[in-house]
Each structure stands twice: as structure tokens, then as C-alpha cells.
Design an enzyme around this catalytic site. Sequence first.
Site, PDB file in Angstrom:
ATOM      1  N   TYR A 255      30.341  44.387  54.355  1.00 53.29           N
ATOM      2  CA  TYR A 255      31.308  44.880  53.377  1.00 53.29           C
ATOM      3  C   TYR A 255      32.206  45.949  53.991  1.00 53.29           C
ATOM      4  O   TYR A 255      33.440  45.870  53.897  1.00 53.29           O
ATOM      5  CB  TYR A 255      30.588  45.431  52.145  1.00 53.29           C
TER       6      TYR A 255
ATOM      7  N   GLY B  99      41.639  37.248  41.724  1.00 47.77           N
ATOM      8  CA  GLY B  99      40.310  37.692  41.314  1.00 47.77           C
ATOM      9  C   GLY B  99      40.260  38.284  39.926  1.00 47.77           C
ATOM     10  O   GLY B  99      39.678  39.357  39.714  1.00 47.77           O
TER      11      GLY B  99
ATOM     12  N   GLY C   1      36.025  42.417  36.146  1.00 44.92           N
ATOM     13  CA  GLY C   1      36.214  43.657  36.871  1.00 44.92           C
ATOM     14  C   GLY C   1      37.641  44.158  36.916  1.00 44.92           C
ATOM     15  O   GLY C   1      38.418  44.046  35.961  1.00 44.92           O
TER      16      GLY C   1
ATOM     17  N   ILE D  53      48.178  38.494  40.546  1.00 44.69           N
ATOM     18  CA  ILE D  53      46.919  39.181  40.843  1.00 44.69           C
ATOM     19  C   ILE D  53      45.839  38.145  41.144  1.00 44.69           C
ATOM     20  O   ILE D  53      45.702  37.155  40.422  1.00 44.69           O
ATOM     21  CB  ILE D  53      46.456  40.052  39.656  1.00 44.69           C
TER      22      ILE D  53
ATOM     23  N   GLY E 136      40.259  43.143  38.512  1.00 42.55           N
ATOM     24  CA  GLY E 136      41.320  42.149  38.389  1.00 42.55           C
ATOM     25  C   GLY E 136      41.615  41.815  36.945  1.00 42.55           C
ATOM     26  O   GLY E 136      42.785  41.753  36.527  1.00 42.55           O
TER      27      GLY E 136
END
Length: 328
Positions: A188, A45, A49, A43, A51
Site C-alpha cells: 500500500y 471508485g 467511501g 470520478i 468516491g
Amino acid sequence: MENQINRRTMLGAGAALAATASIASSSLAQAEPNSLSGQSVLITGCSSGFGYLTALHCARLGAKVVASMRNLPRPEADTLHMAAKDLDLHIVEIDVTDDISVTTGTEAAISLIGGAPDILINNAGLAIVGPLEAQDLDATRLIFETNVFGYQRMIRAILPGMRHRGSGHIVNMSSQSGRLIWPGLGHYCPTKFAVEAMSDTLAYEVADKGIDVTLIQPGGYPTAFWNNRETLTGALKKRSDPKHLNGYGAMSDNMGSGRVPQLTGDPMDVPEAIARSLVSPQGQRPHRVMVSASRHPQETINQTHRETHLNFLGRGPFGDAARKVHNS
């Protein structure tokens, strides 16, 4: 390399997590997922949050987890290490914006696992908001390097091993903003639209190779993502020429203000939804998973996209791939 892995790798464990979430998805059962025992997960990041939570959740379900983050050593790695006490969870350094870091970090992960991971979760991401005109090339490069090119670097590093083995699962973190445009989000939305398209392309190309691709489309949840967004956006505004900010009103005025949405959903909704997709049988895993504490405004777009692609590709050479991807 051995010393580097030892320095950057931490083991940890903790008690099993009992949590449930009310997540609307036409493709997923609402029951808690089964064990991930015997599965390996890489995984990106994982400093905070989704991750961070997903790394712990997968490890608590029995998976061997390699959680990555950039700029080690750092306090967030220590926090994850302590939270993962006695779990089969390892921490390696990967900066998804850097070719050498991706190569070194994925080699460390493969060494820890003993081969390509069964599951790759591309989670590392960021946002820099404000009018599109205000996004200078530094901001533009950073968000595309992280949200799009970073995914591609990780896919290129891991996919050959999955193909050689004949199995694998790639999970890409998208967003409701990968389907819907909200003015003022800078690049974004464009980066998440790119993630949606590249995931479709990849899914069709590897459908006959024993590899599934899943897109996760979260709504807004209260995580550190928003504070990071404000820090990056504030730095952009500080270096911006006023000519690129004037005339946009609150869209410019609010850049880096520290005001973030007041969200009340449980961020654990997301790792629990990911885990449900991971334990689904190969070939039956959902291609898109909607996760929200409120509603799914992208649902009609998802359905139209699915039907259009099945019709568009259905009679051509990728018809079987499209039917496999969309479980048709």
C-alpha cells in the site's frame, strides 16, 4: 454505444448538503466552497467511501458528475442513484484495471459531458496488508494495477482532451501513507509513494498548459475501505505458503482477522477538502492537501519536499513550472 450508455447511466438528485469540517491545511481556506455550477467531474471508485461521497458532494454543489464503478449492474449503483435524486449525476462502468473498460467508460463519460471533463478525480483504490514477503504476485499486480496503473490509464484517456482545450484539473487520491511508511501495509505505501511521484511529474509537465494537479492526503476515516481490505487480505492469507507468514507474529496473525481501526472522523472531511481545491482559481490550486480528523504527521515531509524541489528545479528549464505548481 447509445444503448450501452443508457443501460449503464443513471440520473439523480437530492437536496443541497450543508456540512462543515475542521480540516487543517496550510493551503486551503476554511470557508465552504462556492458553486461548481458549469463544471464537469469524472470520478473513479464511486461504489463506496470517498468516491461515493465526493460524487454526491460535487453534484450538490452544481457540477455535472459522471461517477464510475466496476461490475455494473450492482446494488451500490442503485444506492447512489437513489441518493442523487434530481442531481446531474450519471453512472458509468469503469474498471480501472482493464484497458478496454477504461476506453469504453471514458468514451461514455465524454459523450455525456460533451467533451473532456473539467475535472478528473482518480479515487479508485484498495489495500492488501501483511508482511511484504507475504504479498504474492497476484496481490502485488492487483494493488499496482488499481492504485497506480489505474490512475495512469485514466490520465492517458482524459489528458489529451484537457490539453487540447487548454484547461483542466486532475485530482489524485494519495494518503498519509504516500509519505510515511508503516510496516505491515504490504504494497500500500509503495503504491501511494508512486502516486505522489507521478503526480509531481505530471504537475511539472502540464503547468504551462492550463492544467493543475492536486494530491489529496487523507488520514484514516471510517469507510468501507477497511472491510474491503480485510476481505482481500484474508484471501491472500488463505492461499499463502506458511513459510512466507511464519516469524512475523501479529503482522501475519492479524491478516484478514476482520479487526479494523476504530476511527471516529467524519469521512465528509475529504470531499469537502476536494471541493475547496476545485473552486480555487486556476494556477492557485493547492498541489497537496492534507486531510485528517487528528494530525498531519507528513506535514514536515511535504514542506521539505516543496523547498527541495523549488531549489533543485529553480534555475533549470522547469523552474517556472515548479514555482507554478508550488505557488511560489
